[in-house]
Every structure is written in C-alpha cells, then in structure tokens.
Enzyme design. Structure first.
Site, PDB file in Angstrom:
ATOM      1  N   HIS A 262      -3.675 -19.211   1.039  1.00  0.00           N
ATOM      2  CA  HIS A 262      -3.465 -17.840   0.593  1.00  0.00           C
ATOM      3  C   HIS A 262      -2.240 -17.240   1.274  1.00  0.00           C
ATOM      4  CE1 HIS A 262      -7.801 -17.032  -1.030  1.00  0.00           C
ATOM      5  NE2 HIS A 262      -7.214 -18.077  -1.586  1.00  0.00           N
TER       6      HIS A 262
ATOM      7  N   GLU B 182      -1.806 -14.352   2.870  1.00  0.00           N
ATOM      8  CA  GLU B 182      -2.067 -13.818   4.210  1.00  0.00           C
ATOM      9  C   GLU B 182      -2.162 -14.954   5.232  1.00  0.00           C
ATOM     10  OE1 GLU B 182      -4.758 -11.502   1.289  1.00  0.00           O
ATOM     11  OE2 GLU B 182      -3.805 -13.468   1.447  1.00  0.00           O
TER      12      GLU B 182
ATOM     13  N   CYS C 124      -9.203 -12.112   0.948  1.00  0.00           N
ATOM     14  CA  CYS C 124     -10.530 -12.697   0.786  1.00  0.00           C
ATOM     15  C   CYS C 124     -11.232 -12.667   2.150  1.00  0.00           C
ATOM     16  CB  CYS C 124     -10.428 -14.125   0.253  1.00  0.00           C
ATOM     17  SG  CYS C 124      -9.737 -15.288   1.462  1.00  0.00           S
TER      18      CYS C 124
ATOM     19  N   CYS D 209      -9.394 -14.914   4.838  1.00  0.00           N
ATOM     20  CA  CYS D 209      -8.150 -14.306   5.316  1.00  0.00           C
ATOM     21  C   CYS D 209      -8.447 -13.070   6.159  1.00  0.00           C
ATOM     22  CB  CYS D 209      -7.247 -13.944   4.145  1.00  0.00           C
ATOM     23  SG  CYS D 209      -6.484 -15.383   3.350  1.00  0.00           S
TER      24      CYS D 209
END
Length: 424
Positions: A348, A350, A376, A379
């Site tokens: 992801h 992040e 999410c 993260c």
C-alpha cells in the site's frame, strides 16, 4: 439598467452596476459586481439585468502532470483545485473596431499570451482546405459550430493553454464559447464598447482589406454579424451581456489604458493559492500517477514542518516485476474488488512511504501523512508505530470505522479533506 449604484470609491467617469458578476476567489464562492468603465452610451444587450450572483463552475480542470521525487522543487502546475487560481484568462468580446486588438496588445505588454478564436477558425479552414476569407470565416464559423458544437473554438484553445501563463483570448462571438471558458475559475470576460460612428471611422482609417468604406456597407455588415437569427451564428450582443467588465473606448488610447488598469486591478488582487492541506493532497495525487497497480492508483506523502520527507504509491515490492507487467497474480486476474487480498503482492502507498523513510534513515515522529485513500487497518498500525501524529485523507476505505477507532485510541489525529478543500 436596473440595480445601478454609484460606487463612491471610483473615479469620475467610472460607473459601477450591481448586476450578475464573476465568482473570483476562494472556493468559487466570492461574487463581484459587473463594472462599466468610462462615459457614454451603455453597451447594447445589457439592459434589464437584475442584481444577483452567478457562481462559476467548481469543476477541477486537468492541468498536466509532472513526475516529482523527494527534494524536487514542486511545480505549480500539478492540478487546479477549486480554491486556487493559478493564472488568469481574460476573454475579449465586442463589435468590429471597438478596440479589442488594442486591449489585447496592452495585455501582451504586461505579460499575457495572445490567443484568438478567429485564429482557431482560420486553422479549421486550413485543415479542411478552405480559403481563409472574411466571407468564409462567417459562413464556416456557423457550419463548424453546427457540426462540432457551438463551443468548439473555445474548446480547442483551452486544450493548449499552459496553466502557468496568463492569457488573453480574443474574438469571442458566441455565448457557448463564454460558457466553455467559464469552466475555468480563472476566466474573466471583458466587453470592449465604442459608439458606431467612432468604430466606422476607425475602420475607414485602418483600411484593412474587406472593411466597409461606406456607412451603408458598415450597417449591413454590422447587421449580419450581430442580428443573425441562426442560433449557430455570431451572437456578439449576447456575449456582451455576459461580460464581467465593460470598457468604453470612445476617446484616447491613454484613457483606455487607465480604465483597463482600474478595472483589472481588483481581479489581480483576488487571485488565491491552495492552503497547505490542498497543496500536499494535490501533490499526493501526482505521486499516485507513478503507481503501476492495475486495480487502483493510491499515494501517500509524509510531511514535517511543511516539507515533504517521504512519498509512496501502491505497487509490488522493490526488485519484483511491476503489477502491470504481471508481478501480482491477483491484479492480473482482474478479480472482484475486496477479494483475494491475502494473495495480493502490492504494497500500500502508506506502507511504501513509511518503509522508504526507514530505508533512508528518516524519522517520521510527529509528522503528518497525506493519503488519497484512507489507510487500511494494517497501514494504520504502521502509521501509529512510526510515530506519525496526524493523517489527512480524501477518499474513505471500506474499513474506515475500525481505523478511526484505532487512531482515536492511539492519539493519532484523523482528518478528511473534501474535494472543495474543507476538512472535517
């Protein structure tokens, strides 16, 4: 004109009318008055307008994209948020020989780049093998508007504008052209006006090929260009009625320049720039363009003391084939969103922003993370453990409620930045 009111702060000879005006300021919501500058008769077609407010479109306009890396100077042309006016586009409309060319030349002297819808029409004629004559400009102007849409000339011009430059666009002759140009929040329409006898005298003195040399011929051409019942023909009076500023040009060039300075000064002063949240979120959107994920492009940037210290976008890990090259089987299968997440190889945004900072030995303590999609749960845990103090996002992720609860317990501030620049 109804709604007229004298502005005590204006110089003698300048009239101010409270009629529909341009939204020119933060968030497309600041409205200003239509102004008429000069003395003499009123521009035809402007009577009967009632006081009111007309808001411009707040639709963002693609401004071109620039690849950036950490430490680069951030370009000002990344995007065009609704609350930001990066440049100014001044449109000119008015009758033949009113002085539009003189106004355009003055604007060029102060740094504006000249563009003309008539030149666009000439280009269309050449592209179609049609001789460029005054008669063909009128005839095929109608034909192209009917076939390609009444705003086609303005659309062609807008596509080629550099967002970092100021432009003056001449020869606006149809209301739809005005509407197309008003899709830009930085657009201002000026109508240049002069009495018929003055315009006729200017035409005779300039002696350009095709210009009328008798008053009867002048009236005939004027009627053809301003009173054609065909809705696809030139509609200059309607464009004049849509103007934000009316400049009367019945005397000297010096007087015209002074009216222009007085008219335009307030609009230059009202130009705005994005706030810090908008600034960093728009940069994050450009970072997202580097993503090679087949499912969704997401980005995150980490900011400390208003400086970008790390960026990340979603994609496969370092040294692994890119997602769009077949590196991630889940994405390659184009399966349903939210399924088979356990076999997805993409990191992801992040996650990548945080690990990139760690890779280069950069502390993220007390930083702010801007992400185009809310984090999410995985993260979110990384954000907390990295010491990031605040998260600002634009679009929600399906697990948002769990993330909100986790951030609240850990003391991480969470804000959502709406498309209009408002946070909550």
């Amino acid at each position: 004109m109804s709604g007229a009111g004298q502005d005590a702060g204006c110089k003698a000879g300048v009239r101010v009318f409270q009629v529909p005006g341009i939204g020119f300021g933060p968030r497309d919501s600041v409205s200003g008055p239509r102004r008429e500058f000069g003395t003499g008769s009123q521009v035809p077609g402007t009577r009967g307008l009632e006081p009111g407010t007309r808001h411009l479109s707040s639709k963002n306009v693609p401004m071109g994209y620039t690849e950036i890396e950490v430490g680069d100077t951030i370009p000002s042309c990344i995007v065009h948020p609704a609350s930001c006016i990066l440049s100014m586009i001044i449109g000119l409309t008015g009758r033949n020989a009113a002085g539009k060319g003189t106004v355009a030349a003055w604007l060029e002297q102060i740094g504006f780049v000249y563009r003309s819808l008539s030149d666009e029409l000439r280009s269309l004629l050449r592209e179609n093998g049609i001789p460029v004559t005054r008669e063909n400009l009128i005839r095929y102007g109608v034909e192209f508007r009917r076939r390609l849409g009444p705003g086609i000339l303005a659309e062609r011009v807008l596509r080629r504008l550099d967002p970092e430059k100021n432009y003056v666009i001449d020869s606006i002759r149809h209301p739809r052209e005005v509407e197309v140009l008003r899709s830009r929040p930085d657009f201002l329409l000026i109508a240049v006006s002069a009495r018929p006898e003055i315009r006729f005298d200017r035409l005779r003195r300039r002696a350009r090929e095709g210009d009328p040399q008798t008053w009867e011929e002048f009236e005939r051409i004027e009627q053809a260009e301003t009173a054609n019942p065909d809705p696809m023909a030139q509609q200059i009076p309607a464009c004049e009625a849509m103007a934000d500023v009316v400049i009367e040009n019945n005397d000297t060039v010096e007087a015209l320049y002074e009216r222009l300075r007085e008219a335009l000064r307030p609009f230059f002063l009202r130009q705005t720039r994005p706030d810090w949240d908008e600034y960093f979120m728009q940069i994050a959107k450009v970072v997202a363009l580097r993503s090679n994920c087949l499912k969704r492009k997401v980005a995150a940037i980490v900011v400390k003391d208003r400086r970008i210290i790390s960026t990340g976008y979603n994609g496969t890990p370092r040294g692994v084939r890119n997602c769009n090259e077949g590196g991630c089987a889940r994405c390659r299968a184009l399966g349903q969103s939210g399924t088979q997440l356990d076999v997805c190889l993409c990191s992801h945004a992040e996650e990548n922003a945080i690990t990139q900072a760690a890779y280069h030995g950069i502390s993220l303590r007390d930083a702010t993370l801007y992400c185009t999609l809310s984090p999410c749960i995985t993260c979110a845990k990384m954000i907390i453990n990295a010491g990031i103090a605040e998260v600002v996002y634009e679009s929600p992720y399906p697990l948002e409620s769990a993330v909100v609860a986790l951030f609240r317990e850990a003391g991480v501030r969470l804000r959502v930045l709406k498309s209009d620049g408002v946070t909550e």
